[in-house]
Design a protein around this motif. Sequence first.
Motif, PDB file in Angstrom:
ATOM      1  N   VAL A 293      -6.212  -7.157   5.218  1.00 11.08           N
ATOM      2  CA  VAL A 293      -7.139  -4.896   5.134  1.00 11.08           C
ATOM      3  C   VAL A 293      -7.048  -4.369   5.577  1.00 11.08           C
ATOM      4  O   VAL A 293      -7.175  -4.110   6.995  1.00 11.08           O
TER       5      VAL A 293
ATOM      6  N   THR B 105       0.739  -1.279   0.667  1.00  7.24           N
ATOM      7  CA  THR B 105      -0.094   0.085  -0.432  1.00  7.24           C
ATOM      8  C   THR B 105       1.096   1.165   0.408  1.00  7.24           C
ATOM      9  O   THR B 105       0.308   2.378  -0.278  1.00  7.24           O
TER      10      THR B 105
ATOM     11  N   ARG C  21     -12.267  -6.047   1.069  1.00  7.99           N
ATOM     12  CA  ARG C  21     -11.743  -7.467   1.117  1.00  7.99           C
ATOM     13  C   ARG C  21     -12.859  -7.634   2.622  1.00  7.99           C
ATOM     14  O   ARG C  21     -12.384  -8.653   2.832  1.00  7.99           O
TER      15      ARG C  21
ATOM     16  N   ASP D 100     -10.786  -1.415   2.743  1.00 10.98           N
ATOM     17  CA  ASP D 100     -10.898  -1.950   1.722  1.00 10.98           C
ATOM     18  C   ASP D 100     -11.633  -2.593   1.600  1.00 10.98           C
ATOM     19  O   ASP D 100     -13.167  -3.011   1.705  1.00 10.98           O
TER      20      ASP D 100
ATOM     21  N   VAL E 180      -5.533   0.930  -1.514  1.00 16.48           N
ATOM     22  CA  VAL E 180      -5.449   0.577  -0.489  1.00 16.48           C
ATOM     23  C   VAL E 180      -6.428  -1.393  -1.229  1.00 16.48           C
ATOM     24  O   VAL E 180      -6.379  -1.795  -0.793  1.00 16.48           O
ATOM     25  N   ASN E 181      -6.657  -0.860  -2.520  1.00 14.79           N
ATOM     26  CA  ASN E 181      -7.323  -2.098  -3.034  1.00 14.79           C
ATOM     27  C   ASN E 181      -7.092  -2.551  -4.282  1.00 14.79           C
ATOM     28  O   ASN E 181      -7.477  -3.521  -4.882  1.00 14.79           O
TER      29      ASN E 181
END
Length: 564
Positions: A536, A477, A555, A553, A492-493
């Motif tokens: 996450v 990240t 997730r 996130d 982040v994703n």
Amino acid sequence: MRFLLLSLGLCLLLSSCREEPKINYSATKTADFSTAAVAGPHPLATKVALKVLQNGGNAIDAAVAMQFAMAVVYPRAGNIGGGGFLVYRDADGNSEALDYREQAPAAADRDMYLDEEGNVVQGLSTRGHLAVGVPGTVAGIAEMHRKHGSRPWKDLVGYSIDLAMNGYRLSQSEVGRIKRYHDDFAEFNKSTPFSDTTVVEGSLIVQPALAATLRRIRDKGAAGFYKGKTAELIVKEMKSGGGLITLEDLANYKPAWREPISKDYKEYRIISMPPSSSGGLCLAQMVEMLEPYPLSDWGFQSTPAVHTTVEAMRRAYADRAEYMGDSDFYPVPLDSLLDDDYLAGRMNDFREDSAGTSDAIVAGLEAVRESYETTHISIIDAAGNAVSITTTLNGNFGSKVMVDEGGFFLNNEMDDFSAKPGVPNMFGLIGKEANAIMPGKRMLSSMTPTIVEKDGELFLVLGAPGGSTIITAVLQTFLNVTEYGMPLAEAVNAPRFHHQYLPDVIVHEADALGNGVKEDLEKMGHQFRETKYMAVIKALQRLPEGTIVAAADRRNPDDDVKGY
């Protein structure tokens, strides 16, 4: 002042992810705030933190209230029966770290999970009463409030009592986890609020026993947990199932303020958690090993960028296995492990055209698995104070043991010791003598609460649950923002990969390593294992003009960001 609240669902995103080869990684829970922001694992707990900030509380006040709220609404990981880490940076740039990791009971010994032949007894360190370490969460929260809090303790704890008494509604994902562990609850408990097989999405969970425990904490501070009625309930629970924790263990527990790990990377300074966490040390090692390489020129998840990053991961995790443990009990060679010349030398045998092997990579100095069921919160307040906190029970619902009449689950953190040096724990992590079990010792962690400065100013606040993948998720990240130029939500994703020395494989998410990169790496000798998802991340970024970007996130469908 206009208050902005954000709590976006992920169903549409996840559906489109399965159908489309290209994913908009920024299409998730994110927002910009002008003054203060919170990123956390549950919308009700995040809302509590926001209320505290709105009422003039600082980042520590918000964190105190939020952590107790998570113990109510996020029982699989939010806790008062576990432990954690705080990295704190005040508005003037001063930083410090608080270690409130669990400890081994006084009756623990290094061979307590071995059979007569010296082999690890499967499950003994992960399930049931013997898996429980002395909890540190309540002592840690009380200590951070004592030193930096500005709002009355009783008011901050009061939010969680209201939640426990009034109840909260179960989400679909929470129902699934409760049903998954029903047999474990039945095996180790007379009953819990989560053992009802009839729970469905929207079921109201009221927890009067937990509310009573929280009232004792509200009225007496840490002593309301480590002494008196609650302590007696914990010890009674231990005796009922062969656990080791005594009244003396509880009364003797103390959190520890420590000097954070700091490492410069170009114009950035990383501030992270020292041992008993391995997170900050491994993160600092990896960025130093990677700094000489042109990652931004190579590009995000290009073959050379992934190959080089994996080899830095491999070497840091090799050092983790050999040298890292509780620095109060083992002489962790921090200065040597962070030395620039040493870290440059770690990459001397790096080959640009071929994979290394973990058999060949050993710890570099001369001899002298946290689960996804962890929680992380990131907070920046109106004054510019920043909090990065990661806490855990270790596994889902920890040891699966709930304190009878206490209403809270206990951790299974004893598994994070090296039950037998060289034998992997539940997350496949190897440890050696540095992390062997000793009475009073804190077990090694992968939690990596982190704050990043840019040119001396607050820049990022981030961390994650995710066991052994926490450290590499924080690394990626950070690199996604600083090297690959991604906006925070995209950083982040974005899909991730992970290497932890042993097993000698690149673990990757399904949507990572595309465009022929995986095939290129296979030709270089790398091996792979696909996983559904990794750590996450919850992150905040402070832009130069002062705007705070918050990103949670994709997730975790329960992740939430709020601010104003």
